[in-house]
Motif scaffolding. Structure first.
Motif, PDB file in Angstrom:
ATOM      1  N   ARG A 102      16.700  19.402  14.905  1.00 53.81           N
ATOM      2  CA  ARG A 102      17.745  20.357  15.249  1.00 53.81           C
ATOM      3  C   ARG A 102      19.138  19.742  15.059  1.00 53.81           C
ATOM      4  O   ARG A 102      20.056  20.379  14.531  1.00 53.81           O
ATOM      5  CB  ARG A 102      17.534  20.782  16.719  1.00 53.81           C
ATOM      6  CG  ARG A 102      18.568  21.674  17.303  1.00 53.81           C
ATOM      7  CD  ARG A 102      18.574  23.025  16.607  1.00 53.81           C
ATOM      8  NE  ARG A 102      19.809  23.726  16.859  1.00 53.81           N
ATOM      9  CZ  ARG A 102      19.876  24.912  17.418  1.00 53.81           C
ATOM     10  NH1 ARG A 102      18.787  25.554  17.759  1.00 53.81           N
ATOM     11  NH2 ARG A 102      21.038  25.492  17.618  1.00 53.81           N
ATOM     12  N   TRP A 103      19.259  18.505  15.478  1.00 57.51           N
ATOM     13  CA  TRP A 103      20.541  17.796  15.353  1.00 57.51           C
ATOM     14  C   TRP A 103      20.897  17.632  13.867  1.00 57.51           C
ATOM     15  O   TRP A 103      22.014  17.930  13.424  1.00 57.51           O
ATOM     16  CB  TRP A 103      20.457  16.429  16.070  1.00 57.51           C
ATOM     17  CG  TRP A 103      21.772  15.741  16.233  1.00 57.51           C
ATOM     18  CD1 TRP A 103      22.961  16.114  15.693  1.00 57.51           C
ATOM     19  CD2 TRP A 103      22.031  14.558  17.007  1.00 57.51           C
ATOM     20  NE1 TRP A 103      23.956  15.238  16.063  1.00 57.51           N
ATOM     21  CE2 TRP A 103      23.406  14.272  16.870  1.00 57.51           C
ATOM     22  CE3 TRP A 103      21.244  13.709  17.782  1.00 57.51           C
ATOM     23  CZ2 TRP A 103      24.007  13.169  17.491  1.00 57.51           C
ATOM     24  CZ3 TRP A 103      21.846  12.616  18.397  1.00 57.51           C
ATOM     25  CH2 TRP A 103      23.212  12.361  18.251  1.00 57.51           C
ATOM     26  N   ASP A 106      22.070  20.824  12.501  1.00 60.10           N
ATOM     27  CA  ASP A 106      23.427  21.139  12.965  1.00 60.10           C
ATOM     28  C   ASP A 106      24.481  20.340  12.196  1.00 60.10           C
ATOM     29  O   ASP A 106      25.638  20.754  12.098  1.00 60.10           O
ATOM     30  CB  ASP A 106      23.569  20.844  14.469  1.00 60.10           C
ATOM     31  CG  ASP A 106      23.100  22.015  15.328  1.00 60.10           C
ATOM     32  OD1 ASP A 106      23.017  23.148  14.791  1.00 60.10           O
ATOM     33  OD2 ASP A 106      22.810  21.797  16.513  1.00 60.10           O
TER      34      ASP A 106
END
Ligand code: IYR
Length: 222
Positions: A102-103, A106
């Motif tokens: 997810r990071w 992002d």
């Protein structure tokens, strides 16, 4: 006994309302022009400028006015190279193993990766350390609101860099204890943020971002 007075007179700046409005508008307009950039020129910057921007950051409010910060200013090419190599080693590990999917997703719009060539390109890097405690007469005293104080000082430093017509990028290698070692910092100091300071390169591109609107970031309680 000639004691220093606890309180002294202070003459605050006072402007007409019209001027207050225009000054606030002008600063906002100017702040909107700031971008974090990743491509720098190697053009030199006089030490005087570095001194001035640090002394601006040093005006930040801090818990009990302890000013719990140390700004390490690095010009030595040898040290910059050491820092780059160590930062890239940690970053490679982070990008490849430590950061969540997810990071990484992002971060995709920013095009960042583990490579940090800018650490060696710029004439100066500033590594900000927070001072968790002080030793006074052999006694250990904790500082107060250290993260808040140093965060505010870093914000002011970034604005001072922008105001000088220079550019920076907030680099947060993680973990960053290699900076303590390379710069031989004492036990009461912890690395907080690394800021390269330089002129932007000739042709630069930045991510296509917009900022949140006033209504998205502010709630009014009339
Ligand atoms: N510290 C890493 C990763 C990184 C994390 C965030 I959150 C960013 O906004 C940008 C980068 C690095 O400096 O590349």
């Amino acid at each position: 006994m000639n004691q220093e007075p606890r309180f002294i007179s202070h003459e605050p700046l006072r402007f007409e309302e019209k001027e207050i409005i225009s000054r606030s508008e002008e600063l906002h307009h100017f702040a909107e022009k700031r971008r974090s950039i990743r491509q720098f020129s190697d053009r030199d910057i006089p030490f005087e400028v570095i001194r001035n921007i640090i002394m601006t950051a040093n005006t930040a409010p801090s818990g009990a006015h302890k000013q719990p910060w140390t700004f390490c200013v690095i010009r030595s090419q040898e040290l910059k190279q050491k820092i780059r190599i160590a930062a890239e080693k940690e970053e490679k590990e982070s990008y490849e193993h430590r950061m969540s999917d997810r990071w990484l997703k992002d971060l995709e719009p920013f095009g960042t990766d583990w490579r940090k060539p800018f650490i060696e390109t710029v004439p100066w890097i500033i590594v900000v350390f927070k001072r968790a405690f002080e030793f006074e007469n052999g006694e250990k005293h904790q500082n107060y609101y250290v993260n808040e104080s140093v965060g505010i000082a870093c914000g002011m430093l970034i604005n001072a860099i922008h105001n000088a017509g220079l550019a920076t990028l907030t680099h947060t290698p993680s973990p960053m204890n290699f900076l303590t070692k390379i710069l031989d910092r004492p036990d009461n100091e912890r690395p907080y943020l690394l800021l390269p300071v330089g002129y932007p390169a000739n042709e630069i591109k930045v991510p296509n971002l917009t900022r949140k609107s006033f209504d998205q970031v502010a709630k009014i309680f009339d």
